[in-house]
Write an enzyme that holds these catalytic residues in place. Sequence first.
Site: not given
Length: 212
Positions: A141, A17, A46, A75, A144, A170
């Site tokens: 990261d 991402f 992450g 995940g 979230h 993000d």
Amino acid sequence: MSGAPDWRAVALATKGFMPADEGDALHAAALDAGVRLPGAPWLEVGSYCGRSTVWLGAAARERGTVVFAVDHHRGSEENQAGWEHHDPEVVDLRVGRMDTLPFFRAAVHDAGLEDHVVGVIGRSPVVAAHWATPLAFVFIDGGHGEEPARADYAGWTPHVAIGGSLAIHDVFPDPNDGGRPPYEQIFVPALESGRFRLESATGSLRVLRRVD
Ligand code: SAH
Ligand code: MG
């Protein structure tokens, strides 16, 4: 023709991402931190399949240091089946859960960065609770959601050395652009704490410098 692998091509070919311009900005910010605080290690929370890790690992090699890459590889909530960022290819069918570790390992290997990336497989708050080494660069990261973001702020920002950098991915100041927790639970509290000041912004990447 042989020689050193093209690490940037590996990063761009790795699932994940991290947009190219933000990966390049992450790499540049880490190189800077490595000049200010030579020898101190870096840490990523992450890693997923290792896409951002390759940008960081290449910078770590250039600065003669290492990056610890923390992920449980199961995940985030938003990566699970039925969610927006789910990829069925990263599910371990034997256990019926995500497993991005094989992809991470392949990316780090293919980029030629095994001497500069140290995978740490576990939950971020557990690793943070046992961490003691000052870090020149921390990139957050991970999860979230509100709680994972809050835990990453609490767990990792104290380990950023003074003069080091904290990068956050993000970060969306406008709620129309994306989810709020990295902005509300990490970016804003870091600035309001007085310990960090803003250094740069590229897309949703923010780089802060620890000043106190
Ligand atoms: N930086 C990556 C994307 C990371 S996606 C890239 O460049 O593509 C978020 C990752 O955070 C997932 O792999 C997930 O497993 C991990 N993660 C989420 N919450 C976590 C936690 N509490 N501890 C460890 N890893 C976590
Ligand atoms: Mg991200």
